[in-house]
Design an enzyme around this catalytic site. Structure first.
Site, PDB file in Angstrom:
ATOM      1  N   ARG A 183      51.777 -69.922  78.223  1.00 19.02           N
ATOM      2  CA  ARG A 183      52.337 -68.570  78.094  1.00 19.02           C
ATOM      3  C   ARG A 183      52.938 -68.451  76.707  1.00 19.02           C
ATOM      4  O   ARG A 183      53.659 -69.334  76.260  1.00 19.02           O
ATOM      5  CB  ARG A 183      53.402 -68.305  79.153  1.00 19.02           C
ATOM      6  CG  ARG A 183      53.719 -66.828  79.378  1.00 19.02           C
ATOM      7  CD  ARG A 183      52.529 -66.096  80.010  1.00 19.02           C
ATOM      8  NE  ARG A 183      52.122 -66.730  81.242  1.00 19.02           N
ATOM      9  CZ  ARG A 183      52.756 -66.590  82.410  1.00 19.02           C
ATOM     10  NH1 ARG A 183      53.818 -65.838  82.495  1.00 19.02           N
ATOM     11  NH2 ARG A 183      52.307 -67.206  83.477  1.00 19.02           N
ATOM     12  N   SER A 232      44.356 -25.257  51.040  1.00 16.34           N
ATOM     13  CA  SER A 232      45.414 -25.821  50.214  1.00 16.34           C
ATOM     14  C   SER A 232      46.618 -24.890  50.268  1.00 16.34           C
ATOM     15  O   SER A 232      46.469 -23.673  50.425  1.00 16.34           O
ATOM     16  CB  SER A 232      44.941 -25.964  48.763  1.00 16.34           C
ATOM     17  OG  SER A 232      46.023 -26.148  47.872  1.00 16.34           O
TER      18      SER A 232
END
Length: 454
Positions: free
Chosen positions: A319, A280
């Protein structure tokens, strides 16, 4: 030293470097170029183009020869990556052997190059994932065997339940990985499939040479030849994304369990320690589950990406507009996130730190209450189920109210003492004697693992 462009700060944390390389700009470009080179070889073999055109095309199909920044800018105008790449490929060939340029990309369409190039990338990605999955599974198998008889509190609804073993918990993680490895093996023939259909999927431009070229191309790339092109049938890719989603979820389960076991109040199992790992910025004592965080993070992010793949399935006609485009970055990102989670899981599994004594202490936190079922089951055979359950429930309430161990309360109860000796009570309230089939589950998971590895 100049910083590398792009978002690099978190990549090393969430993604394995080898997987990111597969889906780098170079990897994407080379995949399409591999398609173009193989197409030239296939068409020459079938007699569609002259054999002398192959070498100049192959020589030009090297990703390092192309300007990725220029391609990126051109994609914004062209709408996909193959159009500007094929144009650039033609220019490179024309600068050396002009007559060969006319044979580049013959009969193919942009999506053929992009989809097949993607499949080639996915084959490489799949190989990386399979190696990492086996390594992780092997490590979990070793840990499951070592801790097959190590008791710890089972937890249901985040509360202490009856005892289990750490090996049984690890075997659960292992079993899921074995199933995922089976799934990947099963989907390979469907995923590793050529895309080659030309303008609208008919390969009309190649006439009666179409199928021979398609077969030769599939052979060149060592891919399956599908029953027809799959430009707007995306189930192959979505199936793969779905299995990766399952893997991410199972790794997230592993990470969640580890992070909960690492909680200060539990402190039973830990990720391996290393200088600077899990610290930390303000609290020197902290030991955070930084590897588990990656597993949980991937399990949180990947489902949304998988849902994008599903949402992109109803593609229009022959497509798609936009739905195909939605896949381009989505599937690679899923692969990258899963690769990073696998790498962190490997680190955890290899260096798992276990405090068996703390597990024993935690098992006794409720002063024997976690073994009330064991006593109740035996008494039920002598007093009847309802009577035994009521008796144990009363004794448990008394133990809690009087802050006494359940063993002492049961020993003082005349009805219990009549039915169970002191030695029987001691045995029934020993967690090591109430582990059920925990070892058998470990052995079965290991057998499945070794069977798949064989």
């Amino acid at each position: 030293m100049n910083p590398r462009p792009g978002n690099q700060l978190f990549d090393a944390y969430f993604t394995a470097a080898a997987m990111r390389e597969v889906f780098s700009d170079r990897g994407r470009v080379q995949g399409m170029l591999d398609f173009e080179a193989a197409l030239a070889r296939a068409e020459a073999a079938v007699g569609v183009i002259p054999q002398v055109a192959v070498a100049p095309i192959e020589t030009a199909c090297q990703a390092e020869r192309y300007d990725y920044a220029a391609l990126a800018e051109a994609i914004g105008i062209a709408g996909n990556s193959a159009i500007p790449l094929v144009k650039a490929l033609g220019k490179v060939i024309a600068s050396g052997v002009p007559e060969a340029e006319r044979y580049v990309h013959l009969g193919a369409t942009s999506q053929d190059a992009m989809d097949t190039g993607l499949v080639l990338q996915l084959r490489e990605a799949l190989g990386l994932l399979e190696v990492d999955l086996q390594r992780l599974a092997d490590a979990l198998a070793r840990q499951a065997l070592v801790h097959a008889d190590t008791p710890l509190a089972g937890r249901t609804w985040l509360q202490h339940a009856t005892p289990v073993t750490l090996g049984m918990k690890i075997a659960g993680w292992l079993g899921a990985l074995t199933r995922h490895r089976q799934r990947l093996q099963e989907l390979k023939p469907r995923l590793l499939t050529l895309q080659f259909g030309g303008a609208s999927g008919t390969l009309a431009a190649l006439g009666d040479k179409a199928l021979p070229v398609a077969q030769a191309l599939a052979t060149q790339l060592d891919l399956q030849l599908p029953e027809q092109p799959w430009h707007t049938q995306r189930d192959r890719l979505v199936e793969f994304a779905s299995v990766l989603g399952l893997i991410a979820g199972s790794l997230g389960k592993l990470g969640r369990d580890i992070s909960l076991l690492m909680q200060t109040e539990a402190a039973e199992v830990f990720e391996p320690s290393a200088p600077g790992k899990g610290g930390s910025s303000t609290m020197p004592h902290k030991r955070n589950p930084v590897g588990a965080a990656v597993l949980i993070g991937a399990a949180t992010r990947v489902p949304g990406l998988v849902s994008t793949m599903f949402a992109a399935m109803p593609q229009e006609h022959e497509r798609s507009l936009g739905l195909w485009h939605a896949e381009w970055e989505t599937l690679p990102e899923i692969c990258c996130l899963v690769s990073g989670a696998l790498r962190q899981a490997q680190i955890i599994a290899d260096g798992l730190q276990v405090d068996a004594e703390r597990m024993r202490q935690n098992l006794d936190l409720t002063q024997g209450l976690v073994l009330a079922e064991a006593v109740s089951i035996v008494l039920a055979q002598r007093l009847g189920r309802d009577s035994a359950h009521h008796l144990l429930e009363t004794c448990c309430k008394r133990a809690v109210a009087e802050h006494r161990h359940l063993r002492a309360v049961l020993g003082d109860d005349p009805q219990v003492s009549t039915e169970l000796s002191s030695d029987e009570l001691d045995r029934l309230l020993d967690p090591a004697h109430y582990l059920g089939q925990a070892r058998a589950w470990v052995e079965r998971a290991l057998a499945e693992h070794h069977r798949f590895n064989a």
